[in-house]
Design an enzyme around this catalytic site. Sequence first.
Site, short mmCIF file in Angstrom:
data_model
loop_
_atom_site.label_atom_id
_atom_site.label_comp_id
_atom_site.label_asym_id
_atom_site.label_seq_id
_atom_site.Cartn_x
_atom_site.Cartn_y
_atom_site.Cartn_z
N HIS A 12 0.77 -1.25 0.00
CA HIS A 12 0.00 0.00 0.00
C HIS A 12 0.80 1.29 0.00
CE1 HIS A 12 -3.53 -2.46 0.49
NE2 HIS A 12 -3.04 -3.00 1.59
N LYS A 41 -4.56 -10.05 -7.48
CA LYS A 41 -5.31 -9.42 -6.38
C LYS A 41 -6.33 -8.48 -7.01
CE LYS A 41 -4.88 -6.98 -1.98
NZ LYS A 41 -3.99 -6.29 -1.01
N HIS A 118 -3.34 -3.11 7.60
CA HIS A 118 -4.39 -3.47 6.63
C HIS A 118 -5.02 -2.18 6.12
CE1 HIS A 118 -8.44 -4.72 5.35
NE2 HIS A 118 -8.92 -4.00 6.32
N PHE A 119 -5.33 -2.16 4.82
CA PHE A 119 -6.01 -1.02 4.21
C PHE A 119 -7.49 -1.35 4.12
CE2 PHE A 119 -7.53 1.87 1.05
CZ PHE A 119 -6.72 3.00 1.17
N ASP A 120 -8.32 -0.62 4.85
CA ASP A 120 -9.74 -0.99 4.94
C ASP A 120 -10.62 -0.26 3.94
OD1 ASP A 120 -11.34 -2.84 6.57
OD2 ASP A 120 -12.51 -1.08 7.12
P1 ATR Z 1 -4.94 -5.65 2.86
O1 ATR Z 1 -6.15 -6.06 3.64
O2 ATR Z 1 -4.25 -4.46 3.44
O3 ATR Z 1 -5.16 -5.50 1.39
P2 ATR Z 1 -3.97 -8.30 3.40
O4 ATR Z 1 -2.93 -9.00 2.63
O5 ATR Z 1 -5.37 -8.78 3.34
O6 ATR Z 1 -3.87 -6.78 2.99
O7 ATR Z 1 -3.45 -8.27 4.91
C1 ATR Z 1 -4.19 -7.72 5.94
C2 ATR Z 1 -3.42 -7.95 7.23
O8 ATR Z 1 -3.95 -7.10 8.24
C3 ATR Z 1 -3.53 -9.36 7.75
O9 ATR Z 1 -2.29 -9.71 8.35
C4 ATR Z 1 -4.62 -9.24 8.79
O10 ATR Z 1 -4.50 -10.15 9.82
P3 ATR Z 1 -5.35 -11.53 9.78
O11 ATR Z 1 -4.81 -12.32 8.63
O12 ATR Z 1 -5.06 -12.11 11.11
O13 ATR Z 1 -6.78 -11.12 9.58
C5 ATR Z 1 -4.34 -7.87 9.35
N1 ATR Z 1 -5.46 -7.21 10.00
C6 ATR Z 1 -5.43 -6.67 11.24
N2 ATR Z 1 -6.56 -6.10 11.54
C7 ATR Z 1 -7.38 -6.28 10.49
C8 ATR Z 1 -8.71 -5.89 10.22
N3 ATR Z 1 -9.42 -5.19 11.09
N4 ATR Z 1 -9.24 -6.23 9.04
C9 ATR Z 1 -8.52 -6.94 8.13
N5 ATR Z 1 -7.23 -7.33 8.33
C10 ATR Z 1 -6.67 -6.99 9.50
#
Ligand code: ATR
Length: 121
Positions: A12, A41, A118-120
Site C-alpha cells: 500500500h 489481487k 491493513h487497508f480498509d
Molecule cells: P490488505 O487487507 O491491506 O489488502 P492483506 O494481505 O489482506 O492486505 O493483509 C491484511 C493484514 O492485516 C492481515 O495480516 C490481517 O491479519 P489476519 O490475517 O489475522 O486477519 C491484518 N489485519 C489486522 N486487523 C485487520 C482488520 N481489522 N481487518 C482486516 N485485516 C486486518
Amino acid sequence: QETPAERFQRQHMDSDGNPNNNPNYCNQMMRRRRMTEGRCKPVNTFVHEPLVDVRAICIQPNIRCRNGQNNCHKSRSSMRVTDCRLKNGSRYPNCAYHTSPAKRQITVACDGNRVPVHFDA
Ligand code: ATR
C-alpha cells in the site's frame, strides 16, 4: 519472514510514486509489489504520502472495520491515493488493472504497536 507491517508497506505505500498520466501505473506496481503471483489481487490501493503521515492515522479514534474488528482508524486529512482494480475479463496470469488516482480520507487497521497492517477503505 515478512511482518504484517512490512506487508502493508509493500502492498500500500508508494510515497514518492506519481501515477499521473501513466495508465500503466497499476499494471506495473501490482506486479512489482508481488500482488500478481498465484492470482491477480482484485483491488488494491497505493498511498502517495509520507509513511509517518500514514502511521499517524493509528492515533485517531478507533472505528469499526469492514470485518467487524474495531482496530480501524480514519485519516483526518485527505490523502493522495491510487486505486487499482482488475479489469473485467482479465485472467491470471495476465493481470490488467484500471488506474484511478484520487484524493480522499483513508481508513487503515493498526496493530498493537500502532502501525498500519491493513487497508480498509
Ligand atoms: P490488505 O487487507 O491491506 O489488502 P492483506 O494481505 O489482506 O492486505 O493483509 C491484511 C493484514 O492485516 C492481515 O495480516 C490481517 O491479519 P489476519 O490475517 O489475522 O486477519 C491484518 N489485519 C489486522 N486487523 C485487520 C482488520 N481489522 N481487518 C482486516 N485485516 C486486518
